[in-house]
Design a protein around this motif. Structure first.
Motif, PDB file in Angstrom:
ATOM      1  N   LYS A  34       0.849  -1.181   0.000  1.00 27.79           N
ATOM      2  CA  LYS A  34       0.000   0.000   0.000  1.00 27.79           C
ATOM      3  C   LYS A  34       0.888   1.236   0.000  1.00 27.79           C
ATOM      4  O   LYS A  34       1.882   1.289   0.707  1.00 27.79           O
ATOM      5  CB  LYS A  34      -0.867   0.051   1.254  1.00 27.79           C
ATOM      6  CG  LYS A  34      -2.038  -0.847   1.248  1.00 27.79           C
ATOM      7  CD  LYS A  34      -2.882  -0.580   2.480  1.00 27.79           C
ATOM      8  CE  LYS A  34      -4.097  -1.470   2.490  1.00 27.79           C
ATOM      9  NZ  LYS A  34      -4.956  -1.211   3.641  1.00 27.79           N
ATOM     10  N   ALA A  46       0.580   5.792  -0.412  1.00 25.05           N
ATOM     11  CA  ALA A  46      -0.216   7.007  -0.583  1.00 25.05           C
ATOM     12  C   ALA A  46       0.411   7.764  -1.752  1.00 25.05           C
ATOM     13  O   ALA A  46       1.629   7.846  -1.866  1.00 25.05           O
ATOM     14  CB  ALA A  46      -0.187   7.842   0.674  1.00 25.05           C
ATOM     15  N   GLU A 101      -4.938   6.364  -2.341  1.00 27.68           N
ATOM     16  CA  GLU A 101      -4.284   5.226  -1.710  1.00 27.68           C
ATOM     17  C   GLU A 101      -4.245   4.123  -2.763  1.00 27.68           C
ATOM     18  O   GLU A 101      -5.277   3.768  -3.322  1.00 27.68           O
ATOM     19  CB  GLU A 101      -5.070   4.760  -0.496  1.00 27.68           C
ATOM     20  CG  GLU A 101      -4.427   3.586   0.198  1.00 27.68           C
ATOM     21  CD  GLU A 101      -5.243   3.149   1.395  1.00 27.68           C
ATOM     22  OE1 GLU A 101      -5.753   2.016   1.356  1.00 27.68           O
ATOM     23  OE2 GLU A 101      -5.374   3.939   2.340  1.00 27.68           O
TER      24      GLU A 101
END
Length: 74
Positions: free
Chosen positions: A2, A4, A16
């Motif tokens: 993950k 940003a 995201e």
């Protein structure tokens, strides 16, 4: 993985991005799914457990897709 991401050199909306080792990715903005791409489940030469290279490629594809979305900043 993950990450940003803020589009347009940090001046645009933030997203995201979540990618897996098979090349699938999901782009979310404010918790809502904006775009989801699922990798092929079977193809010749497909690594059984995926690869870091496919994951990094999915992140780059997701960044390009986020730039192309042209969503207004919240």
């Amino acid at each position: 993985m993950k990450i940003a991401y803020a589009s347009r050199d940090g001046q645009g909306p933030s997203f995201e991005i979540e990618a897996d080792r098979h090349g699938s990715y999901t782009i979310r903005q404010d918790g809502k799914v904006v775009k989801r791409v699922t990798a092929l489940t079977q193809y010749a030469g497909r690594p059984r457990w995926g690869s870091k290279k496919l994951e990094l490629r999915a992140i780059e594809d997701a960044k390009a897709a986020a730039e192309a979305l042209r969503l207004p900043a919240p």
